[in-house]
Design a protein around this motif. Sequence first.
Motif, PDB file in Angstrom:
ATOM      1  N   ARG A   4       4.286  -5.756  -6.246  1.00 63.31           N
ATOM      2  CA  ARG A   4       3.724  -5.087  -7.418  1.00 63.31           C
ATOM      3  C   ARG A   4       2.979  -3.831  -6.983  1.00 63.31           C
ATOM      4  O   ARG A   4       2.087  -3.903  -6.137  1.00 63.31           O
ATOM      5  CB  ARG A   4       2.746  -6.023  -8.133  1.00 63.31           C
ATOM      6  CG  ARG A   4       3.376  -7.226  -8.818  1.00 63.31           C
ATOM      7  CD  ARG A   4       3.812  -6.894 -10.231  1.00 63.31           C
ATOM      8  NE  ARG A   4       2.737  -6.297 -11.010  1.00 63.31           N
ATOM      9  CZ  ARG A   4       1.762  -6.986 -11.612  1.00 63.31           C
ATOM     10  NH1 ARG A   4       1.717  -8.308 -11.520  1.00 63.31           N
ATOM     11  NH2 ARG A   4       0.830  -6.362 -12.309  1.00 63.31           N
ATOM     12  N   PRO A   5       3.297  -2.659  -7.547  1.00 64.12           N
ATOM     13  CA  PRO A   5       2.547  -1.445  -7.190  1.00 64.12           C
ATOM     14  C   PRO A   5       1.182  -1.360  -7.867  1.00 64.12           C
ATOM     15  O   PRO A   5       0.320  -0.597  -7.443  1.00 64.12           O
ATOM     16  CB  PRO A   5       3.464  -0.317  -7.673  1.00 64.12           C
ATOM     17  CG  PRO A   5       4.228  -0.928  -8.802  1.00 64.12           C
ATOM     18  CD  PRO A   5       4.448  -2.369  -8.414  1.00 64.12           C
ATOM     19  N   LYS A  26       0.831  -1.202   0.000  1.00 64.64           N
ATOM     20  CA  LYS A  26       0.000   0.000   0.000  1.00 64.64           C
ATOM     21  C   LYS A  26       0.867   1.255   0.000  1.00 64.64           C
ATOM     22  O   LYS A  26       0.594   2.220  -0.727  1.00 64.64           O
ATOM     23  CB  LYS A  26      -0.916  -0.006   1.222  1.00 64.64           C
ATOM     24  CG  LYS A  26      -1.908   1.146   1.274  1.00 64.64           C
ATOM     25  CD  LYS A  26      -2.871   0.977   2.438  1.00 64.64           C
ATOM     26  CE  LYS A  26      -3.917   2.091   2.466  1.00 64.64           C
ATOM     27  NZ  LYS A  26      -4.892   1.895   3.582  1.00 64.64           N
ATOM     28  N   LEU A  27       1.933   1.245   0.795  1.00 64.09           N
ATOM     29  CA  LEU A  27       2.843   2.387   0.840  1.00 64.09           C
ATOM     30  C   LEU A  27       3.577   2.541  -0.490  1.00 64.09           C
ATOM     31  O   LEU A  27       3.746   3.659  -0.987  1.00 64.09           O
ATOM     32  CB  LEU A  27       3.849   2.218   1.975  1.00 64.09           C
ATOM     33  CG  LEU A  27       4.954   3.279   2.071  1.00 64.09           C
ATOM     34  CD1 LEU A  27       4.367   4.684   2.161  1.00 64.09           C
ATOM     35  CD2 LEU A  27       5.870   2.999   3.258  1.00 64.09           C
ATOM     36  N   ILE A  28       3.994   1.438  -1.076  1.00 65.58           N
ATOM     37  CA  ILE A  28       4.688   1.492  -2.367  1.00 65.58           C
ATOM     38  C   ILE A  28       3.803   2.136  -3.429  1.00 65.58           C
ATOM     39  O   ILE A  28       4.250   3.004  -4.190  1.00 65.58           O
ATOM     40  CB  ILE A  28       5.123   0.077  -2.802  1.00 65.58           C
ATOM     41  CG1 ILE A  28       6.327  -0.379  -1.969  1.00 65.58           C
ATOM     42  CG2 ILE A  28       5.468   0.047  -4.295  1.00 65.58           C
ATOM     43  CD1 ILE A  28       6.689  -1.833  -2.162  1.00 65.58           C
ATOM     44  N   LYS A  29       2.551   1.731  -3.482  1.00 70.05           N
ATOM     45  CA  LYS A  29       1.639   2.326  -4.469  1.00 70.05           C
ATOM     46  C   LYS A  29       1.481   3.820  -4.213  1.00 70.05           C
ATOM     47  O   LYS A  29       1.477   4.628  -5.151  1.00 70.05           O
ATOM     48  CB  LYS A  29       0.283   1.630  -4.424  1.00 70.05           C
ATOM     49  CG  LYS A  29      -0.676   2.133  -5.499  1.00 70.05           C
ATOM     50  CD  LYS A  29      -1.934   1.286  -5.587  1.00 70.05           C
ATOM     51  CE  LYS A  29      -2.819   1.742  -6.738  1.00 70.05           C
ATOM     52  NZ  LYS A  29      -4.027   0.892  -6.889  1.00 70.05           N
ATOM     53  N   TRP A  30       1.371   4.205  -2.942  1.00 69.33           N
ATOM     54  CA  TRP A  30       1.250   5.623  -2.600  1.00 69.33           C
ATOM     55  C   TRP A  30       2.482   6.394  -3.068  1.00 69.33           C
ATOM     56  O   TRP A  30       2.371   7.498  -3.619  1.00 69.33           O
ATOM     57  CB  TRP A  30       1.072   5.782  -1.093  1.00 69.33           C
ATOM     58  CG  TRP A  30       0.787   7.190  -0.671  1.00 69.33           C
ATOM     59  CD1 TRP A  30      -0.433   7.772  -0.490  1.00 69.33           C
ATOM     60  CD2 TRP A  30       1.766   8.215  -0.399  1.00 69.33           C
ATOM     61  NE1 TRP A  30      -0.287   9.089  -0.126  1.00 69.33           N
ATOM     62  CE2 TRP A  30       1.049   9.392  -0.063  1.00 69.33           C
ATOM     63  CE3 TRP A  30       3.153   8.250  -0.408  1.00 69.33           C
ATOM     64  CZ2 TRP A  30       1.689  10.586   0.263  1.00 69.33           C
ATOM     65  CZ3 TRP A  30       3.795   9.443  -0.088  1.00 69.33           C
ATOM     66  CH2 TRP A  30       3.064  10.591   0.247  1.00 69.33           C
ATOM     67  N   TYR A  90       8.002  -3.878 -10.490  1.00 67.48           N
ATOM     68  CA  TYR A  90       8.302  -4.526  -9.217  1.00 67.48           C
ATOM     69  C   TYR A  90       9.065  -3.556  -8.325  1.00 67.48           C
ATOM     70  O   TYR A  90       9.862  -2.745  -8.802  1.00 67.48           O
ATOM     71  CB  TYR A  90       9.103  -5.803  -9.449  1.00 67.48           C
ATOM     72  CG  TYR A  90       8.317  -6.838 -10.212  1.00 67.48           C
ATOM     73  CD1 TYR A  90       7.498  -7.741  -9.547  1.00 67.48           C
ATOM     74  CD2 TYR A  90       8.357  -6.876 -11.606  1.00 67.48           C
ATOM     75  CE1 TYR A  90       6.743  -8.673 -10.249  1.00 67.48           C
ATOM     76  CE2 TYR A  90       7.607  -7.801 -12.318  1.00 67.48           C
ATOM     77  CZ  TYR A  90       6.803  -8.698 -11.632  1.00 67.48           C
ATOM     78  OH  TYR A  90       6.043  -9.608 -12.327  1.00 67.48           O
ATOM     79  N   SER A  91       8.797  -3.663  -7.038  1.00 66.72           N
ATOM     80  CA  SER A  91       9.365  -2.695  -6.112  1.00 66.72           C
ATOM     81  C   SER A  91       9.589  -3.331  -4.748  1.00 66.72           C
ATOM     82  O   SER A  91       9.122  -4.439  -4.469  1.00 66.72           O
ATOM     83  CB  SER A  91       8.420  -1.489  -5.982  1.00 66.72           C
ATOM     84  OG  SER A  91       8.963  -0.502  -5.138  1.00 66.72           O
ATOM     85  N   ASP A  92      10.310  -2.595  -3.907  1.00 64.28           N
ATOM     86  CA  ASP A  92      10.527  -3.045  -2.537  1.00 64.28           C
ATOM     87  C   ASP A  92      10.910  -1.844  -1.686  1.00 64.28           C
ATOM     88  O   ASP A  92      11.246  -0.771  -2.211  1.00 64.28           O
ATOM     89  CB  ASP A  92      11.631  -4.105  -2.483  1.00 64.28           C
ATOM     90  CG  ASP A  92      11.553  -4.961  -1.214  1.00 64.28           C
ATOM     91  OD1 ASP A  92      10.552  -4.844  -0.478  1.00 64.28           O
ATOM     92  OD2 ASP A  92      12.489  -5.737  -0.965  1.00 64.28           O
ATOM     93  N   HIS A 142       7.499   7.853 -13.534  1.00 63.24           N
ATOM     94  CA  HIS A 142       7.533   6.664 -14.382  1.00 63.24           C
ATOM     95  C   HIS A 142       6.990   5.487 -13.583  1.00 63.24           C
ATOM     96  O   HIS A 142       6.870   5.546 -12.356  1.00 63.24           O
ATOM     97  CB  HIS A 142       8.949   6.377 -14.891  1.00 63.24           C
ATOM     98  CG  HIS A 142       9.904   5.920 -13.830  1.00 63.24           C
ATOM     99  ND1 HIS A 142       9.925   4.630 -13.352  1.00 63.24           N
ATOM    100  CD2 HIS A 142      10.883   6.573 -13.153  1.00 63.24           C
ATOM    101  CE1 HIS A 142      10.871   4.506 -12.438  1.00 63.24           C
ATOM    102  NE2 HIS A 142      11.461   5.674 -12.284  1.00 63.24           N
ATOM    103  N   THR A 143       6.642   4.421 -14.280  1.00 63.01           N
ATOM    104  CA  THR A 143       6.060   3.247 -13.619  1.00 63.01           C
ATOM    105  C   THR A 143       6.960   2.022 -13.751  1.00 63.01           C
ATOM    106  O   THR A 143       6.487   0.888 -13.700  1.00 63.01           O
ATOM    107  CB  THR A 143       4.666   2.938 -14.205  1.00 63.01           C
ATOM    108  OG1 THR A 143       4.780   2.738 -15.622  1.00 63.01           O
ATOM    109  CG2 THR A 143       3.701   4.075 -13.926  1.00 63.01           C
TER     110      THR A 143
END
Length: 226
Positions: free
Chosen positions: A208-209, A148-152, A218-220, A164-165
Amino acid sequence: MVSTPFTYSDIILKELDLVALETELKKRWPYRDLWFRKQNDIWDNYSNFIYHTQEFENLIERIEFTVKKFDLNKKHFFYYTVNRWYNYWSCRAVEQIFTGLEGVIAAENKKDRLVDFSIQRVKFDLKTTKFPRGFGWNLKYAQSHEQKLIKWLYLNQSMGRRFHTENRLFLIVYSSDGYHYKLKAEIAWLRTVVENYVAQFTPEQLKRPHIDETKPAYSDIIWAIR
């Protein structure tokens, strides 16, 4: 004041003295964590000398010169510029720490704004940021709701031409005294945080955001808490 020629790729390729840089970054600490205005292309262009100015005293001189030349608000431009300078050189230092570790490969194209390095062949754009007040939740909640924080963060940071995405790796600094921004200058300490993360990294831990479903990213989050 005579401007010196500036080539962005030359700065990127130069090895940093991280001990000296940490000393310079900490000279920003006496000043409040303020912006006064959102980051924008016009003031970015006014303050792009940050990319070839490592010493804090030289930075102050360049700020004073630019304020007079373009008749800018002195206080607003001061904070705008020292913040950009602080964030840029802190991120450069952390990036150098990453690329010096086994399993991390620096981006071949030094001008690629979407990729700083890859870890186990996964490409990342590194984002070093303080814990965002705008997220609306406390640290405990954020740590248990990382996706949730990553998407924010994707939706609320690095806007405009910086948006960028693609894959992003967020290094989030959090200080128990509330002065989160100061931890960006603790380069030696951040080295231990980064080393621990890379040593334990596996692609399976990425999140995944869900911003652009046509091209999955992909993120972390790397938590730097003190």
